[in-house]
Scaffold this motif. Structure first.
Motif, PDB file in Angstrom:
ATOM      1  N   LEU A 181       0.825  -1.204   0.000  1.00 46.90           N
ATOM      2  CA  LEU A 181       0.000   0.000   0.000  1.00 46.90           C
ATOM      3  C   LEU A 181       0.865   1.263   0.000  1.00 46.90           C
ATOM      4  O   LEU A 181       0.598   2.211  -0.735  1.00 46.90           O
ATOM      5  CB  LEU A 181      -0.934   0.010   1.205  1.00 46.90           C
ATOM      6  CG  LEU A 181      -1.820   1.245   1.348  1.00 46.90           C
ATOM      7  CD1 LEU A 181      -2.779   1.355   0.174  1.00 46.90           C
ATOM      8  CD2 LEU A 181      -2.588   1.201   2.652  1.00 46.90           C
ATOM      9  N   GLU A 182       1.906   1.266   0.815  1.00 44.66           N
ATOM     10  CA  GLU A 182       2.813   2.423   0.850  1.00 44.66           C
ATOM     11  C   GLU A 182       3.472   2.627  -0.503  1.00 44.66           C
ATOM     12  O   GLU A 182       3.614   3.762  -0.970  1.00 44.66           O
ATOM     13  CB  GLU A 182       3.885   2.228   1.921  1.00 44.66           C
ATOM     14  CG  GLU A 182       3.360   2.388   3.330  1.00 44.66           C
ATOM     15  CD  GLU A 182       4.390   2.008   4.380  1.00 44.66           C
ATOM     16  OE1 GLU A 182       5.565   1.742   4.029  1.00 44.66           O
ATOM     17  OE2 GLU A 182       4.008   1.978   5.564  1.00 44.66           O
ATOM     18  N   GLN A 183       3.881   1.532  -1.136  1.00 42.16           N
ATOM     19  CA  GLN A 183       4.509   1.620  -2.450  1.00 42.16           C
ATOM     20  C   GLN A 183       3.494   2.137  -3.475  1.00 42.16           C
ATOM     21  O   GLN A 183       3.830   2.935  -4.338  1.00 42.16           O
ATOM     22  CB  GLN A 183       5.029   0.237  -2.856  1.00 42.16           C
ATOM     23  CG  GLN A 183       5.915   0.245  -4.067  1.00 42.16           C
ATOM     24  CD  GLN A 183       6.426  -1.160  -4.376  1.00 42.16           C
ATOM     25  OE1 GLN A 183       5.696  -2.147  -4.231  1.00 42.16           O
ATOM     26  NE2 GLN A 183       7.666  -1.243  -4.808  1.00 42.16           N
ATOM     27  N   TRP A 184       2.265   1.710  -3.349  1.00 41.41           N
ATOM     28  CA  TRP A 184       1.211   2.124  -4.269  1.00 41.41           C
ATOM     29  C   TRP A 184       0.969   3.632  -4.154  1.00 41.41           C
ATOM     30  O   TRP A 184       0.808   4.336  -5.135  1.00 41.41           O
ATOM     31  CB  TRP A 184      -0.071   1.365  -3.921  1.00 41.41           C
ATOM     32  CG  TRP A 184      -1.236   1.650  -4.807  1.00 41.41           C
ATOM     33  CD1 TRP A 184      -1.972   2.790  -4.823  1.00 41.41           C
ATOM     34  CD2 TRP A 184      -1.816   0.799  -5.786  1.00 41.41           C
ATOM     35  NE1 TRP A 184      -2.976   2.699  -5.740  1.00 41.41           N
ATOM     36  CE2 TRP A 184      -2.904   1.476  -6.352  1.00 41.41           C
ATOM     37  CE3 TRP A 184      -1.540  -0.482  -6.234  1.00 41.41           C
ATOM     38  CZ2 TRP A 184      -3.701   0.926  -7.341  1.00 41.41           C
ATOM     39  CZ3 TRP A 184      -2.339  -1.024  -7.208  1.00 41.41           C
ATOM     40  CH2 TRP A 184      -3.395  -0.326  -7.752  1.00 41.41           C
ATOM     41  N   GLU A 185       0.925   4.139  -2.917  1.00 43.65           N
ATOM     42  CA  GLU A 185       0.619   5.540  -2.671  1.00 43.65           C
ATOM     43  C   GLU A 185       1.830   6.453  -2.786  1.00 43.65           C
ATOM     44  O   GLU A 185       1.699   7.667  -2.680  1.00 43.65           O
ATOM     45  CB  GLU A 185      -0.009   5.691  -1.286  1.00 43.65           C
ATOM     46  CG  GLU A 185      -1.369   5.051  -1.178  1.00 43.65           C
ATOM     47  CD  GLU A 185      -1.944   5.133   0.214  1.00 43.65           C
ATOM     48  OE1 GLU A 185      -1.185   5.396   1.169  1.00 43.65           O
ATOM     49  OE2 GLU A 185      -3.160   4.931   0.342  1.00 43.65           O
ATOM     50  N   GLU A 186       3.000   5.884  -3.010  1.00 42.80           N
ATOM     51  CA  GLU A 186       4.247   6.641  -3.049  1.00 42.80           C
ATOM     52  C   GLU A 186       4.207   7.795  -4.051  1.00 42.80           C
ATOM     53  O   GLU A 186       4.639   8.902  -3.758  1.00 42.80           O
ATOM     54  CB  GLU A 186       5.377   5.680  -3.434  1.00 42.80           C
ATOM     55  CG  GLU A 186       6.729   6.039  -2.919  1.00 42.80           C
ATOM     56  CD  GLU A 186       7.678   4.887  -3.169  1.00 42.80           C
ATOM     57  OE1 GLU A 186       8.080   4.692  -4.322  1.00 42.80           O
ATOM     58  OE2 GLU A 186       8.013   4.198  -2.198  1.00 42.80           O
ATOM     59  N   ASP A 187       3.696   7.563  -5.227  1.00 38.59           N
ATOM     60  CA  ASP A 187       3.712   8.574  -6.275  1.00 38.59           C
ATOM     61  C   ASP A 187       2.428   9.389  -6.343  1.00 38.59           C
ATOM     62  O   ASP A 187       2.283  10.223  -7.228  1.00 38.59           O
ATOM     63  CB  ASP A 187       3.962   7.904  -7.638  1.00 38.59           C
ATOM     64  CG  ASP A 187       5.344   7.265  -7.707  1.00 38.59           C
ATOM     65  OD1 ASP A 187       6.262   7.773  -7.031  1.00 38.59           O
ATOM     66  OD2 ASP A 187       5.502   6.258  -8.416  1.00 38.59           O
ATOM     67  N   ASP A 188       1.501   9.159  -5.414  1.00 38.90           N
ATOM     68  CA  ASP A 188       0.249   9.916  -5.418  1.00 38.90           C
ATOM     69  C   ASP A 188       0.497  11.360  -4.986  1.00 38.90           C
ATOM     70  O   ASP A 188       1.362  11.650  -4.172  1.00 38.90           O
ATOM     71  CB  ASP A 188      -0.772   9.300  -4.455  1.00 38.90           C
ATOM     72  CG  ASP A 188      -1.401   8.049  -5.007  1.00 38.90           C
ATOM     73  OD1 ASP A 188      -1.176   7.752  -6.192  1.00 38.90           O
ATOM     74  OD2 ASP A 188      -2.116   7.370  -4.253  1.00 38.90           O
ATOM     75  N   ASP A 189      -0.305  12.258  -5.541  1.00 34.99           N
ATOM     76  CA  ASP A 189      -0.247  13.644  -5.106  1.00 34.99           C
ATOM     77  C   ASP A 189      -0.872  13.736  -3.725  1.00 34.99           C
ATOM     78  O   ASP A 189      -1.816  13.005  -3.411  1.00 34.99           O
ATOM     79  CB  ASP A 189      -1.033  14.539  -6.065  1.00 34.99           C
ATOM     80  CG  ASP A 189      -0.381  14.615  -7.441  1.00 34.99           C
ATOM     81  OD1 ASP A 189       0.856  14.455  -7.507  1.00 34.99           O
ATOM     82  OD2 ASP A 189      -1.105  14.835  -8.432  1.00 34.99           O
ATOM     83  N   LEU A 204      -3.279  14.861  -0.755  1.00 33.46           N
ATOM     84  CA  LEU A 204      -4.691  15.245  -0.775  1.00 33.46           C
ATOM     85  C   LEU A 204      -4.847  16.715  -0.388  1.00 33.46           C
ATOM     86  O   LEU A 204      -4.061  17.255   0.389  1.00 33.46           O
ATOM     87  CB  LEU A 204      -5.489  14.389   0.202  1.00 33.46           C
ATOM     88  CG  LEU A 204      -5.610  12.909  -0.133  1.00 33.46           C
ATOM     89  CD1 LEU A 204      -6.301  12.167   1.003  1.00 33.46           C
ATOM     90  CD2 LEU A 204      -6.368  12.711  -1.431  1.00 33.46           C
TER      91      LEU A 204
END
Length: 183
Positions: free
Chosen positions: A47-55, A57
């Motif tokens: 999950l952390e890896q997935w959200e790593e490149d998210d802008d 909120l």
């Protein structure tokens, strides 16, 4: 013809095979496991890896406990008006109010009356979610708690409003029996 087909297949297959081989070597040990063998820690890392490149909120999209506190301008607040101070402190915070309908209505009648009130509030840009909790009682949930006092001013004017409770303070409806007896 066959040689052209063979060359095309090689061009497609060879990079795919090599890229998979190199990608496997780059993965950490936990990522090489089958997904069905992942434990909670592996899922959390994924999950952390997935959200790593998210802008990040926007503040209004964050859960309420992570939102920054609204800035209160103390010069605009009248210290002799505790209700105004409370209203300013609830800006941007979720707030529940309890609304009681007068004259012992049925659950269906309460549903219709409170739905009408909710629609009127929405038409005036006051967003409130409505939940029935009893045959003559509903909760109005405001995402911006400061709107609850504006809604209160509207609701106490309604003929079928017995009372509204905000932050443990009860405001009687202007047409309720208690108010009529006081007059």
């Amino acid at each position: 013809m066959n040689s052209v087909l063979l060359v095309c297949l090689l061009i497609v297959i060879i990079p795919t095979v090599f890229s998979k081989k190199f990608k496997e070597e780059e993965k950490p040990e936990w990522a090489k496991k089958d997904i069905s063998d992942f434990n909670d820690a592996d899922m959390e890392r994924l999950l952390e890896q997935w959200e790593e490149d998210d802008d990040p909120l926007e503040p209004d999209e964050l859960p309420e406990h992570l939102r920054p506190m609204p800035q209160l301008n103390l010069n605009d607040i009248n210290p002799s008006d505790p209700e105004g101070i409370l209203q300013a402190s609830k800006k941007g915070r979720t707030l529940m109010t309890f609304v009681q309908v007068a004259d012992n209505p049925t659950r269906d009648e309460t549903e219709e009356i409170t739905k009408l009130w909710q629609t009127s509030l929405w038409n005036n840009h006051i967003q409130a979610e409505r939940y029935l909790v009893d045959d003559n009682r509903a909760i109005f949930l405001f995402k911006d708690g400061s709107q609850a006092w504006t809604a209160k001013d509207y609701l106490i004017e309604q003929e079928k409003c017995e009372s509204i409770t905000i932050e443990s303070k009860v405001y009687k409806g202007k047409h309720s029996k208690d108010v009529k007896q006081e007059l």
